[in-house]
Design a protein around this motif. Structure first.
Motif, PDB file in Angstrom:
ATOM      1  N   THR A 118      33.519  59.866  78.509  1.00 48.16           N
ATOM      2  CA  THR A 118      33.687  59.768  79.962  1.00 48.16           C
ATOM      3  C   THR A 118      34.017  61.128  80.551  1.00 48.16           C
ATOM      4  O   THR A 118      33.467  61.517  81.588  1.00 48.16           O
ATOM      5  CB  THR A 118      34.790  58.748  80.313  1.00 48.16           C
ATOM      6  N   ARG A 119      34.885  61.877  79.906  1.00 50.59           N
ATOM      7  CA  ARG A 119      35.253  63.222  80.390  1.00 50.59           C
ATOM      8  C   ARG A 119      34.000  64.095  80.495  1.00 50.59           C
ATOM      9  O   ARG A 119      33.788  64.782  81.502  1.00 50.59           O
ATOM     10  CB  ARG A 119      36.274  63.856  79.452  1.00 50.59           C
ATOM     11  N   MET A 164      31.701  62.770  83.390  1.00 56.23           N
ATOM     12  CA  MET A 164      32.258  63.046  84.716  1.00 56.23           C
ATOM     13  C   MET A 164      32.097  64.516  85.087  1.00 56.23           C
ATOM     14  O   MET A 164      31.864  64.836  86.249  1.00 56.23           O
ATOM     15  CB  MET A 164      33.736  62.653  84.782  1.00 56.23           C
ATOM     16  N   ALA A 165      32.206  65.395  84.115  1.00 54.48           N
ATOM     17  CA  ALA A 165      32.078  66.831  84.376  1.00 54.48           C
ATOM     18  C   ALA A 165      30.708  67.175  84.949  1.00 54.48           C
ATOM     19  O   ALA A 165      30.575  68.112  85.737  1.00 54.48           O
ATOM     20  CB  ALA A 165      32.334  67.629  83.103  1.00 54.48           C
ATOM     21  N   SER A 212      30.529  66.032  93.163  1.00 49.93           N
ATOM     22  CA  SER A 212      31.731  65.592  93.861  1.00 49.93           C
ATOM     23  C   SER A 212      31.408  64.361  94.708  1.00 49.93           C
ATOM     24  O   SER A 212      30.381  64.315  95.379  1.00 49.93           O
ATOM     25  CB  SER A 212      32.237  66.725  94.755  1.00 49.93           C
ATOM     26  N   CYS A 225      30.299  58.279  91.767  1.00 44.35           N
ATOM     27  CA  CYS A 225      31.037  57.258  91.032  1.00 44.35           C
ATOM     28  C   CYS A 225      30.328  56.953  89.718  1.00 44.35           C
ATOM     29  O   CYS A 225      29.111  57.077  89.615  1.00 44.35           O
ATOM     30  CB  CYS A 225      31.133  55.970  91.842  1.00 44.35           C
ATOM     31  N   CYS A 233      42.147  59.207  83.978  1.00 47.99           N
ATOM     32  CA  CYS A 233      41.880  59.468  85.399  1.00 47.99           C
ATOM     33  C   CYS A 233      43.052  60.196  86.047  1.00 47.99           C
ATOM     34  O   CYS A 233      42.861  61.179  86.769  1.00 47.99           O
ATOM     35  CB  CYS A 233      41.602  58.162  86.140  1.00 47.99           C
ATOM     36  N   ASP A 257      43.275  63.848  84.581  1.00 48.51           N
ATOM     37  CA  ASP A 257      42.183  64.762  84.924  1.00 48.51           C
ATOM     38  C   ASP A 257      41.873  64.806  86.423  1.00 48.51           C
ATOM     39  O   ASP A 257      40.973  65.521  86.842  1.00 48.51           O
ATOM     40  CB  ASP A 257      40.916  64.391  84.144  1.00 48.51           C
ATOM     41  N   TYR A 302      40.800  62.248  88.508  1.00 47.50           N
ATOM     42  CA  TYR A 302      39.748  61.372  89.014  1.00 47.50           C
ATOM     43  C   TYR A 302      40.378  60.146  89.662  1.00 47.50           C
ATOM     44  O   TYR A 302      41.484  59.732  89.304  1.00 47.50           O
ATOM     45  CB  TYR A 302      38.818  60.931  87.878  1.00 47.50           C
ATOM     46  N   ARG A 310      35.731  57.649  90.494  1.00 43.94           N
ATOM     47  CA  ARG A 310      35.107  58.560  91.454  1.00 43.94           C
ATOM     48  C   ARG A 310      35.583  59.975  91.193  1.00 43.94           C
ATOM     49  O   ARG A 310      36.768  60.223  90.999  1.00 43.94           O
ATOM     50  CB  ARG A 310      35.445  58.176  92.896  1.00 43.94           C
ATOM     51  N   LYS A 311      34.628  60.894  91.242  1.00 40.68           N
ATOM     52  CA  LYS A 311      34.957  62.314  91.104  1.00 40.68           C
ATOM     53  C   LYS A 311      35.306  62.872  92.472  1.00 40.68           C
ATOM     54  O   LYS A 311      34.541  62.686  93.426  1.00 40.68           O
ATOM     55  CB  LYS A 311      33.763  63.072  90.512  1.00 40.68           C
TER      56      LYS A 311
END
Length: 75
Positions: free
Chosen positions: A21-22, A25-26, A30, A33, A51, A54, A56, A73-74
């Motif tokens: 996931t990390r 998400m990276a 921006s 989701c 979350c 980090d 999020y 969500r980022k």
């Protein structure tokens, strides 16, 4: 609100759901989701902690028949 892309992490055990996931998400823009599907019993603790750690937003967290579903969500 769109729940974004579905990321199937079912069958993976700790720490793989958080690590994958990390990385995923990276690569997101921006505001994007990501919806996660997990079966790891520890994901209910690990994903919210990830979350928070980090930065999020955990938009949604729910139990499913086989595990958990999360929407992240980022910022």
């Amino acid at each position: 609100m769109s729940s974004g892309e579905l990321y199937d992490l079912r069958g993976l055990k700790c720490p793989l759901p958080v690590l994958k996931t990390r990385k995923k998400m990276a690569g997101l823009a921006s505001g994007a989701c990501l919806t996660l599907e997990t079966t790891d019993p520890l994901a209910g603790i690990d994903i919210p902690h990830f979350c928070h750690q980090d930065g999020y937003e955990l938009v949604m967290s729910e139990r499913t028949e086989s595990g958990h579903r999360f929407v992240i969500r980022k910022p």
